[in-house]
Design a protein around this motif. Structure first.
Motif, short mmCIF file in Angstrom:
data_model
loop_
_atom_site.label_atom_id
_atom_site.label_comp_id
_atom_site.label_asym_id
_atom_site.label_seq_id
_atom_site.Cartn_x
_atom_site.Cartn_y
_atom_site.Cartn_z
N SER A 149 17.00 -6.04 5.66
CA SER A 149 17.50 -4.70 5.99
C SER A 149 18.99 -4.81 6.24
O SER A 149 19.47 -5.87 6.68
CB SER A 149 16.82 -4.19 7.26
OG SER A 149 17.52 -3.07 7.79
N GLY A 208 0.78 -1.23 0.00
CA GLY A 208 0.00 0.00 0.00
C GLY A 208 0.81 1.28 0.00
O GLY A 208 0.30 2.35 -0.33
N SER A 266 6.12 -6.73 3.76
CA SER A 266 5.49 -6.19 4.98
C SER A 266 6.51 -6.19 6.12
O SER A 266 7.22 -7.17 6.33
CB SER A 266 4.29 -7.05 5.40
OG SER A 266 3.21 -6.81 4.57
N GLY A 267 6.55 -5.09 6.85
CA GLY A 267 7.50 -5.04 7.95
C GLY A 267 7.16 -3.93 8.90
O GLY A 267 6.44 -2.98 8.57
N1 LIG Z 1 12.48 2.43 5.01
C1 LIG Z 1 13.64 1.94 5.36
O1 LIG Z 1 14.57 2.68 5.71
C2 LIG Z 1 13.86 0.46 5.31
C3 LIG Z 1 15.18 -0.01 5.43
C4 LIG Z 1 15.43 -1.37 5.40
C5 LIG Z 1 14.38 -2.25 5.25
N2 LIG Z 1 13.10 -1.79 5.14
C6 LIG Z 1 12.03 -2.77 5.02
O2 LIG Z 1 11.25 -2.50 3.88
C7 LIG Z 1 9.94 -3.03 4.06
C8 LIG Z 1 8.93 -1.98 3.68
O3 LIG Z 1 9.03 -0.91 4.59
P1 LIG Z 1 8.78 0.62 4.20
O4 LIG Z 1 10.03 1.34 4.52
O5 LIG Z 1 8.19 0.73 2.86
O6 LIG Z 1 7.74 1.02 5.36
P2 LIG Z 1 6.21 1.43 5.35
O7 LIG Z 1 5.96 2.53 4.38
O8 LIG Z 1 5.85 1.63 6.78
O9 LIG Z 1 5.48 0.12 4.79
C9 LIG Z 1 5.32 -1.03 5.56
C10 LIG Z 1 4.25 -1.88 4.89
O10 LIG Z 1 4.10 -3.09 5.66
C11 LIG Z 1 2.71 -3.30 5.90
N3 LIG Z 1 2.49 -4.07 7.12
C12 LIG Z 1 2.92 -3.79 8.37
N4 LIG Z 1 2.44 -4.71 9.23
C13 LIG Z 1 1.69 -5.58 8.50
C14 LIG Z 1 0.91 -6.73 8.80
N5 LIG Z 1 0.81 -7.20 10.06
N6 LIG Z 1 0.27 -7.36 7.80
C15 LIG Z 1 0.35 -6.90 6.53
N7 LIG Z 1 1.08 -5.83 6.17
C16 LIG Z 1 1.72 -5.17 7.15
C17 LIG Z 1 2.13 -1.89 5.99
O11 LIG Z 1 0.74 -1.87 5.72
P3 LIG Z 1 -0.42 -1.86 6.84
O12 LIG Z 1 0.12 -1.16 8.04
O13 LIG Z 1 -1.52 -1.15 6.16
O14 LIG Z 1 -0.74 -3.30 7.10
C18 LIG Z 1 2.90 -1.19 4.89
O15 LIG Z 1 2.26 -1.39 3.66
C19 LIG Z 1 9.87 -3.50 5.51
O16 LIG Z 1 10.06 -4.88 5.60
C20 LIG Z 1 11.03 -2.75 6.16
O17 LIG Z 1 11.51 -3.42 7.32
C21 LIG Z 1 12.82 -0.45 5.16
#
Ligand SMILES: NC(=O)c1ccc[n+]([C@@H]2O[C@H](COP(=O)([O-])OP(=O)(O)OC[C@H]3O[C@@H](n4cnc5c(N)ncnc54)[C@H](OP(=O)(O)O)[C@@H]3O)[C@@H](O)[C@H]2O)c1
Length: 252
Positions: free
Chosen positions: A144, A17, A93-94
């Motif tokens: 990550s 999303g 998802s995270g």
């Molecule tokens: N941004 C960074 O700096 C970074 C760095 C390294 C790794 N990552 C990884 O990249 C991935 C995406 O993160 P992002 O940075 O794009 O963050 P984000 O914008 O907060 O997106 C996280 C996504 O995960 C979904 N999610 C969370 N809990 C969930 C659940 N129980 N069931 C289904 N969906 C769930 C959220 O949707 P809902 O809340 O609507 O369910 C949202 O769509 C994650 O795994 C994160 O750990 C991010």
């Protein structure tokens, strides 16, 4: 779009999303795939579905909590039925928690592990049954670079992402004979809602960026080429690997 390497393929993206998941879903659609979009926020998924359809691909919105076994199994079944197959699973998802360990409730630890590890496990298990049976497929786990680092206040997140990297290796070896490749992407700081607090705090942000040789956060769009590589034929002889894309942070 000219890249049609995923033409005729079907993908599931969890956490589609917003943030990295949204960009991954659009990149897969841009390369020709139909995409099932999963997360808990239906309104966000519907917006992304419109963007996928604007690219000329089919989108299926399946509101899903990845920690819920039945919901995840339903996601895979509805994708196979509704989009006519399944070739790629992106476990994106995270969630994060930034509490020092002695101030953290065990429930906070569990929330991070349930989402990042159990969610990845459940979706891989449910999708894997289909991929192994058909003798081809790709699993792309979003880990990550924190998997490889000690970061104060982030014990649960770091350990959960290290678990994802380890899980990636074992599933790669287990499913290589079935022509299912399992790889991971380990982003560094990427500008999304996940670190909105950090982005709103100029002092904290400039401290963090001192540890990033590129001296900036990545954009979600900068993750897209790596997701495509791991979801497409370029990785047919590559499995069990984790690609770090972090502006040089892990290289220090
Ligand atoms: N941004 C960074 O700096 C970074 C760095 C390294 C790794 N990552 C990884 O990249 C991935 C995406 O993160 P992002 O940075 O794009 O963050 P984000 O914008 O907060 O997106 C996280 C996504 O995960 C979904 N999610 C969370 N809990 C969930 C659940 N129980 N069931 C289904 N969906 C769930 C959220 O949707 P809902 O809340 O609507 O369910 C949202 O769509 C994650 O795994 C994160 O750990 C991010």
């Amino acid at each position: 779009m000219t890249d049609q390497t995923l033409s005729g393929r079907t993908a599931i993206v969890t956490g589609a999303g917003r943030g990295i998941g949204r960009v991954a879903a659009l990149a897969l659609a841009g390369a020709g795939a139909d995409v099932a979009l999963a997360s808990r926020s239906k309104d966000q998924l519907e917006r992304v579905a419109g963007e996928v359809e604007d690219l000329g691909r089919r989108a299926l919105v399946v509101p899903t909590d990845v920690t819920d076994r039945e919901a995840v199994e339903r996601l895979v079944a509805r994708t196979v039925e509704g989009l006519g197959g399944l070739n790629v699973l992106v476990n994106n998802s995270g969630t994060i928690d930034s509490t020092p360990l002695l101030e953290q409730d065990p429930e906070q630890w569990d929330r991070v592990f349930d989402t990042n590890v159990r969610g990845t496990y459940l979706a891989t298990r449910a999708a894997g049954a289909h991929l192994v049976a058909q003798g081809s497929g790709k699993v792309v786990n979003i880990a990550s670079n924190f998997a490889f680092k000690g970061v104060p206040g982030h014990a649960a997140y770091c350990a959960s992402k290290a678990a994802v990297v380890s899980f990636t290796r074992t599933m790669a070896v287990e499913w290589a004979p079935h022509n299912v490749q399992v790889n991971a992407l380990a982003p560094g700081y990427v500008s999304t809602d996940l670190n909105a607090e950090l982005r709103d705090d100029e002092e904290a942000q400039s401290k963090v960026l001192r540890s990033v040789p590129a001296r900036r956060m990545g954009e979600p769009e900068e993750m897209a080429p790596w997701v495509l590589l791991l979801a497409g034929p370029a990785s047919d002889f590559m499995t069990g690997e984790t690609i770090v894309v972090d502006g040089g942070q892990a290289a220090r």
